[in-house]
Each structure stands twice: as C-alpha cells, then as structure tokens.
Design an enzyme around this catalytic site. Structure first.
Site, mmCIF file in Angstrom:
data_model
loop_
_atom_site.group_PDB
_atom_site.id
_atom_site.type_symbol
_atom_site.label_atom_id
_atom_site.label_comp_id
_atom_site.label_asym_id
_atom_site.label_seq_id
_atom_site.Cartn_x
_atom_site.Cartn_y
_atom_site.Cartn_z
ATOM 1 N N ASN A 9 39.559 43.501 37.328
ATOM 2 C CA ASN A 9 39.687 42.111 36.892
ATOM 3 C C ASN A 9 38.730 41.217 37.664
ATOM 4 O O ASN A 9 38.775 40.001 37.541
ATOM 5 C CB ASN A 9 41.129 41.614 37.102
ATOM 6 C CG ASN A 9 42.063 42.206 36.071
ATOM 7 O OD1 ASN A 9 41.772 42.163 34.872
ATOM 8 N ND2 ASN A 9 43.169 42.776 36.517
ATOM 9 N N ASN A 10 37.876 41.842 38.464
ATOM 10 C CA ASN A 10 36.953 41.082 39.298
ATOM 11 C C ASN A 10 35.640 40.844 38.518
ATOM 12 O O ASN A 10 34.844 41.759 38.309
ATOM 13 C CB ASN A 10 36.702 41.893 40.581
ATOM 14 C CG ASN A 10 35.801 41.164 41.540
ATOM 15 O OD1 ASN A 10 34.830 40.533 41.146
ATOM 16 N ND2 ASN A 10 36.124 41.255 42.828
ATOM 17 N N HIS A 12 32.987 39.310 39.266
ATOM 18 C CA HIS A 12 31.762 39.499 40.042
ATOM 19 C C HIS A 12 31.328 40.975 40.050
ATOM 20 O O HIS A 12 30.164 41.305 39.822
ATOM 21 C CB HIS A 12 31.997 38.993 41.465
ATOM 22 C CG HIS A 12 30.859 39.253 42.380
ATOM 23 N ND1 HIS A 12 29.715 38.494 42.368
ATOM 24 C CD2 HIS A 12 30.666 40.203 43.314
ATOM 25 C CE1 HIS A 12 28.878 38.966 43.263
ATOM 26 N NE2 HIS A 12 29.433 40.003 43.868
ATOM 27 N N ASP A 69 38.442 51.517 44.308
ATOM 28 C CA ASP A 69 39.436 51.026 45.254
ATOM 29 C C ASP A 69 38.816 51.111 46.640
ATOM 30 O O ASP A 69 38.081 52.052 46.940
ATOM 31 C CB ASP A 69 40.712 51.865 45.188
ATOM 32 C CG ASP A 69 41.902 51.092 45.744
ATOM 33 O OD1 ASP A 69 42.167 49.981 45.264
ATOM 34 O OD2 ASP A 69 42.564 51.587 46.670
ATOM 35 N N ARG A 181 30.803 49.609 48.975
ATOM 36 C CA ARG A 181 30.829 49.538 47.502
ATOM 37 C C ARG A 181 29.434 49.763 46.931
ATOM 38 O O ARG A 181 29.262 50.470 45.942
ATOM 39 C CB ARG A 181 31.386 48.194 47.036
ATOM 40 C CG ARG A 181 31.761 48.173 45.554
ATOM 41 C CD ARG A 181 32.632 46.995 45.178
ATOM 42 N NE ARG A 181 32.499 45.884 46.079
ATOM 43 C CZ ARG A 181 33.374 45.598 47.053
ATOM 44 N NH1 ARG A 181 34.463 46.295 47.194
ATOM 45 N NH2 ARG A 181 33.155 44.589 47.862
HETATM 46 P P1 IMP Z 1 39.593 46.293 46.328
HETATM 47 O O1 IMP Z 1 40.117 47.681 46.171
HETATM 48 O O2 IMP Z 1 38.114 46.176 46.068
HETATM 49 O O3 IMP Z 1 40.399 45.281 45.564
HETATM 50 O O4 IMP Z 1 39.747 45.911 47.867
HETATM 51 C C1 IMP Z 1 40.999 45.869 48.515
HETATM 52 C C2 IMP Z 1 40.936 44.901 49.683
HETATM 53 O O5 IMP Z 1 40.008 45.379 50.660
HETATM 54 C C3 IMP Z 1 40.452 43.502 49.321
HETATM 55 O O6 IMP Z 1 41.510 42.671 48.931
HETATM 56 C C4 IMP Z 1 39.820 43.030 50.612
HETATM 57 O O7 IMP Z 1 40.806 42.519 51.487
HETATM 58 C C5 IMP Z 1 39.279 44.300 51.212
HETATM 59 N N1 IMP Z 1 37.850 44.485 50.866
HETATM 60 C C6 IMP Z 1 37.345 45.236 49.855
HETATM 61 N N2 IMP Z 1 36.016 45.179 49.834
HETATM 62 C C7 IMP Z 1 35.665 44.354 50.858
HETATM 63 C C8 IMP Z 1 34.406 43.888 51.342
HETATM 64 O O8 IMP Z 1 33.328 44.199 50.816
HETATM 65 N N3 IMP Z 1 34.445 43.070 52.412
HETATM 66 C C9 IMP Z 1 35.607 42.682 53.007
HETATM 67 N N4 IMP Z 1 36.801 43.068 52.588
HETATM 68 C C10 IMP Z 1 36.840 43.908 51.514
#
Ligand code: IMP
Length: 195
Positions: A9-10, A12, A69, A181
């Site tokens: 849902n991101n 960006h 994730d 990422r």
């Molecule tokens: P997601 O799986 O990409 O949603 O990341 C889970 C959580 O990890 C996010 O809510 C952030 O708190 C943290 N996170 C993920 N990627 C980054 C990043 O590139 N920088 C800083 N925190 C991150």
C-alpha cells in the site's frame, strides 16, 4: 505486457518499482486489482510475512505477485525489533515511539556493540514457482537522532559503508544505492530481466 501485482500500500515503493520495471512488466497495485482489505501479516519471520502476503494475493486474486517485508535487526537486542519493526513502540507505524524504545533499551550499550542491520525479504510468486530475494545493509545504531530525511529508523542508523551520515542525512538515491530494500529490489529486477 505481462502483469504482476506488487502487494504493497506504499505508493512510494510502487512508483519506484514501476520506474524500474515499467518497460517489461505492468506493475499493478492492490488498488488496481480492487484489493482493499487488510492482508494478513502475522508470521514470525520477515520471509514468512513476505510469502504470506504474496500467497494471499495469488489465492484470492489469481495474479502473479511479489511482496516485501523489512526488519531492523539489532545485535545487542538479540535481533529485535526484527519482524516487529513497524510497531515496536506499541503503536503501528509510529516511528518516533519505535526509535525512543530502541534508544532507551540501548542506553548503556557501548558504541562497539551497537551493530545492526536492515534486512528486506522479497517473495515472488510467478508461474507457479516461489522465489526469495534478500537485501541487507550493515550499520550501527547511534545514541541520538541525526537528520530528517527518510523514514522509520533512518535517523539512528549509520550504514558502515558510508561517510558517517545516517540514512536520514542522505539523499534518497544515495540511500537506495546501498540500502537493504535497494539491494533486494536489484536482485528481483535482475531475475525478472533475465526471463
Ligand atoms: P516494511 O516491511 O517495509 O513495512 O517495514 C517495516 C518497518 O521497518 C517500517 O515500519 C519501518 O519502521 C522499518 N523500516 C523499513 N524499511 C526502513 C528503512 O529503509 N529505513 C528505516 N526504517 C525502515
């Protein structure tokens, strides 16, 4: 053009992937396939969560799909917050609380023991096969915030292969070039481009 769903849902992240893969794949969002429900994400590992989200889309919507994730794994905290990174402070996606908790728990940890890494898992389900891609960046957790860019834990994470700045002090392109990422996405794109 082959269609593939990015289960996020991101906006960006979606736009970034569209720019990279737009010539070869039509990257569909969850909104594009009329998926508006909360996709379950309750596995104990980041790989498990990435797989769970991708499988949900394939089972309920029938599309080839990928999902990512990410977790911040801090050595002095036995790998925490890890899979709990988004809600470590108790409230989902409240980065300030998340950072406050990390800094509090690490208040007495000396700099040489403040090592950590971000890890991203991407699960691709395509033509009946599963493929996993991992990206990782090593760094240190500083004792206070530096910089205002980025998101999440960026202001306290200093990548080892940089010049001392945190991710929050870098331009987005600089961060993407070495980030967890960025690296996982590069592996996904390399795989898809070789098809
Ligand atoms: P997601 O799986 O990409 O949603 O990341 C889970 C959580 O990890 C996010 O809510 C952030 O708190 C943290 N996170 C993920 N990627 C980054 C990043 O590139 N920088 C800083 N925190 C991150």
């Amino acid at each position: 053009m082959k269609q593939i769903v990015f289960a996020t849902n991101n906006a960006h992240k979606l736009e970034e992937l569209r720019q990279i893969m737009g010539e070869r794949f039509e990257v569909l969002s969850l909104a594009d396939i009329n998926c508006h429900e909360d996709i379950p994400e309750d596995k104990p590992t980041i790989e498990g969560n990435a797989r769970q989200k991708a499988e949900y889309i394939r089972e309920h919507y029938g599309y080839d799909c990928f999902s990512d994730d990410t977790g911040l794994e801090i050595d002095a905290l036995d790998g925490e917050p890890g899979v709990h990174s988004a809600r470590y402070g108790g409230v989902a996606h409240d980065s300030e609380r998340n950072i406050d908790k990390v800094l509090r728990l690490m208040a007495d940890v000396p700099m040489e023991q403040r090592t950590a890494h971000f890890r991203t898992a991407i699960c691709l389900l395509m033509d009946g096969e599963e493929h996993l891609f991992e990206g990782r960046v090593e760094g240190r957790i500083l004792t206070e915030r530096h910089g205002t860019g980025g998101f999440g834990y960026d202001s306290i994470f200093q990548p080892l292969e940089g010049d001392g700045r945190t991710f929050a002090q870098m331009q987005p392109e600089e961060k993407n070039a070495i980030s967890h990422r960025g690296r996982a996405v590069a592996k996904l794109v390399q795989f898809l481009q070789a098809l």
